[in-house]
Design a protein around this motif. Structure first.
Motif, PDB file in Angstrom:
ATOM      1  N   GLN A 282      48.773  31.516  54.390  1.00 57.31           N
ATOM      2  CA  GLN A 282      47.804  31.788  53.349  1.00 57.31           C
ATOM      3  C   GLN A 282      47.954  33.267  52.993  1.00 57.31           C
ATOM      4  OE1 GLN A 282      43.594  31.910  54.739  1.00 57.31           O
ATOM      5  NE2 GLN A 282      43.275  30.463  53.046  1.00 57.31           N
ATOM      6  N   VAL A 283      47.765  33.600  51.739  1.00 56.93           N
ATOM      7  CA  VAL A 283      47.880  34.985  51.291  1.00 56.93           C
ATOM      8  C   VAL A 283      46.497  35.499  50.934  1.00 56.93           C
ATOM      9  CG1 VAL A 283      48.863  36.529  49.543  1.00 56.93           C
ATOM     10  CG2 VAL A 283      50.214  34.614  50.427  1.00 56.93           C
ATOM     11  N   ARG A 284      46.216  36.721  51.389  1.00 57.69           N
ATOM     12  CA  ARG A 284      44.956  37.378  51.035  1.00 57.69           C
ATOM     13  C   ARG A 284      45.272  38.597  50.192  1.00 57.69           C
ATOM     14  NH1 ARG A 284      41.218  40.669  55.150  1.00 57.69           N
ATOM     15  NH2 ARG A 284      42.004  42.463  54.039  1.00 57.69           N
ATOM     16  N   TYR A 285      44.644  38.718  49.070  1.00 55.59           N
ATOM     17  CA  TYR A 285      44.749  39.910  48.235  1.00 55.59           C
ATOM     18  C   TYR A 285      43.341  40.427  48.019  1.00 55.59           C
ATOM     19  CZ  TYR A 285      45.675  43.025  44.353  1.00 55.59           C
ATOM     20  OH  TYR A 285      45.749  44.125  43.549  1.00 55.59           O
ATOM     21  N   GLN A 286      43.084  41.615  48.534  1.00 55.09           N
ATOM     22  CA  GLN A 286      41.752  42.198  48.542  1.00 55.09           C
ATOM     23  C   GLN A 286      40.808  41.223  49.231  1.00 55.09           C
ATOM     24  OE1 GLN A 286      41.113  43.421  44.466  1.00 55.09           O
ATOM     25  NE2 GLN A 286      42.500  45.178  44.701  1.00 55.09           N
ATOM     26  N   GLU A 287      39.876  40.629  48.502  1.00 52.12           N
ATOM     27  CA  GLU A 287      38.922  39.701  49.122  1.00 52.12           C
ATOM     28  C   GLU A 287      39.192  38.247  48.752  1.00 52.12           C
ATOM     29  OE1 GLU A 287      36.823  40.764  51.466  1.00 52.12           O
ATOM     30  OE2 GLU A 287      37.688  42.745  51.096  1.00 52.12           O
ATOM     31  N   GLU A 288      40.271  37.985  48.053  1.00 50.60           N
ATOM     32  CA  GLU A 288      40.593  36.632  47.605  1.00 50.60           C
ATOM     33  C   GLU A 288      41.681  36.015  48.485  1.00 50.60           C
ATOM     34  OE1 GLU A 288      39.005  35.102  45.030  1.00 50.60           O
ATOM     35  OE2 GLU A 288      37.721  36.883  44.938  1.00 50.60           O
ATOM     36  N   TYR A 289      41.574  34.696  48.696  1.00 55.56           N
ATOM     37  CA  TYR A 289      42.527  33.955  49.516  1.00 55.56           C
ATOM     38  C   TYR A 289      43.149  32.824  48.696  1.00 55.56           C
ATOM     39  CZ  TYR A 289      40.504  36.181  53.629  1.00 55.56           C
ATOM     40  OH  TYR A 289      40.083  37.084  54.550  1.00 55.56           O
ATOM     41  N   THR A 290      44.437  32.580  48.933  1.00 56.00           N
ATOM     42  CA  THR A 290      45.076  31.413  48.323  1.00 56.00           C
ATOM     43  C   THR A 290      44.764  30.198  49.179  1.00 56.00           C
ATOM     44  OG1 THR A 290      47.131  31.607  49.586  1.00 56.00           O
ATOM     45  CG2 THR A 290      47.006  32.828  47.489  1.00 56.00           C
TER      46      THR A 290
END
Length: 157
Positions: free
Chosen positions: A12-20
């Motif tokens: 899973q990828v996290r960018y800032q506070e968002e998750y895929t």
């Protein structure tokens, strides 16, 4: 005792506070797995070699050395080996990470060997390279390596 599962793995990828969403990992092994080095050795056992170059491998680190008094011939030998490797990569569906490639000329003379390329990308030429934890400069003086080790040990330069 901890065991690492080599199947049914997800990422899973996290960018800032968002998750895929979760995605399946379809190839590879967990980093640090016991099987990794053995399988890598088996997978690369037929890595192409050449009569005009020396291939030095340790785990997944590979150096290809071409030596000749004429820098044009040295680069030609290196390019021929890289062309063979490129075909091998395609055959086994290996993606080479060109950003980790460096072409360095070890010499006391001025100038560089002619450029070489892999997968249509010119291999960048450098004046220093780090291979297996050793810093090598183009004149093989060990200056950069000694400076780095002194810094790691907290010794003044």
């Amino acid at each position: 005792m901890s065991t690492r599962n080599i199947s049914n793995r997800v990422f899973q990828v996290r960018y800032q506070e968002e998750y895929t969403s979760l995605h399946n990992i379809q190839s590879g092994l967990p980093q640090g797995s016991i099987l990794g080095p053995v399988l890598y050795s088996i997978f690369t056992a037929d890595l192409p070699v050449s009569d005009h170059t020396l291939t030095a491998t340790y785990a997944d680190n590979t150096a290809i050395l071409a030596s000749h008094t004429d820098p044009i011939i040295a680069s030609r030998h290196l390019q021929q080996h890289l062309d063979t490797l490129e075909r091998w990569f395609k055959r086994w569906r290996i993606r080479a990470n060109e950003s980790k490639f460096t072409h360095i000329t070890f010499t006391l003379r001025s100038g560089e060997c002619p450029a070489v390329h892999l997968n249509g990308t010119i291999v960048p030429q450098g004046t220093t390279i780090k291979y297996l934890g050793i810093n090598l400069d183009r004149r093989l003086t060990w200056k950069q390596h000694v400076q780095n080790k002194r810094k790691q040990l907290g010794l003044l330069l």
